[in-house]
Scaffold this active site. Sequence first.
Site, PDB file in Angstrom:
ATOM      1  N   GLY A 235     -11.159   2.677   7.623  1.00  0.00           N
ATOM      2  CA  GLY A 235     -10.138   4.010   7.898  1.00  0.00           C
ATOM      3  C   GLY A 235      -8.739   3.829   8.297  1.00  0.00           C
ATOM      4  N   ALA A 236      -8.334   2.557   8.593  1.00  0.00           N
ATOM      5  CA  ALA A 236      -7.078   2.522   8.930  1.00  0.00           C
ATOM      6  C   ALA A 236      -5.882   3.087   7.952  1.00  0.00           C
ATOM      7  CB  ALA A 236      -6.809   0.962   9.232  1.00  0.00           C
ATOM      8  N   GLY A 237      -6.134   2.675   6.733  1.00  0.00           N
ATOM      9  CA  GLY A 237      -5.420   3.355   5.767  1.00  0.00           C
ATOM     10  C   GLY A 237      -5.419   4.841   5.770  1.00  0.00           C
ATOM     11  N   ASP A 238      -6.620   5.461   5.861  1.00  0.00           N
ATOM     12  CA  ASP A 238      -6.947   6.782   5.965  1.00  0.00           C
ATOM     13  C   ASP A 238      -6.102   7.721   7.102  1.00  0.00           C
ATOM     14  OD1 ASP A 238      -8.636   6.378   3.755  1.00  0.00           O
ATOM     15  OD2 ASP A 238     -10.239   5.952   5.270  1.00  0.00           O
TER      16      ASP A 238
END
Length: 284
Positions: A235-238
């Site tokens: 979820g970091a990129g999200d």
Amino acid sequence: MVTDSKPNPHRGIIVGNYCHDILLHNNLVIAETLGGAASFISTVLDALSLPFHLVSKVGSDFSHAALTTNHPPLVVSTSQTTLFHAHFGSNHPDRILNRVGSCDPISPSEIPSGSRFEFGMAVGVGGEILPETLEKMLEICDFVFVDIQGLIRRFEDKDGRVNHVGLKESGFFHLLPKISFLKASEDEALFIDLEEVRKWCCVVVTHGKDGCEVFCKDGCLKVDPFEACQVDPTGAGDCFLGGFAAGIVQGLDVYDAALLGNFFGSLAVAQVGPPSLDMNLVQD
């Protein structure tokens, strides 16, 4: 141009399915969480008080309804919720991702008609974004942010292992001139011709703990990261994309928007699942 538009209380629209994420370390389950880019991005936009409409599909087995009451999904009784297994371990420190099950794709008819949105975000994770669905978003949104994972991911028949195809072979390449921002991880960026794609739209490439780079037709810039203690990279990129899009929508320049994206990405890796955000920290 759509001429029958009407006032819309939502500034944006997010399109992408919620998921069940199971994290395994050396094949032992360590966490079961709500997943899908839409869940992480919703958390960021809500924290920034940016109203949006969500189009997300799940099956009748969806187990996180209590976490999505503000943005409930469409429940498809004949399908299952998209399920991912994320494997970590001493033999493979980098995440190995398998799509174990998948919900139905999102069709153009499920995108609201008769309204315009200031921005759209196409953020599929399990193959749910169709070319015709993205095309519909491009028609009704002033500008659109696209996560490339929703365009180039492919899944092995045997175990659902996530692989990628080149952007030119994805079926989406012809839509690039209408896309405002295309986000890719450094691994995903290998599947696009960056020098060609940057002529058509702005490309943001994330580098994890090393920040990100922004490539436009007239130049590129590097944006430094925020320090973080990584617990789970999921979820970091999200969250980065949610912060970046919110910054652009709220009038920041590209550099400052990318810096805001890096900030939210750093918050995401410090927690498992969609992050709980300290509003005082966000305001600072």
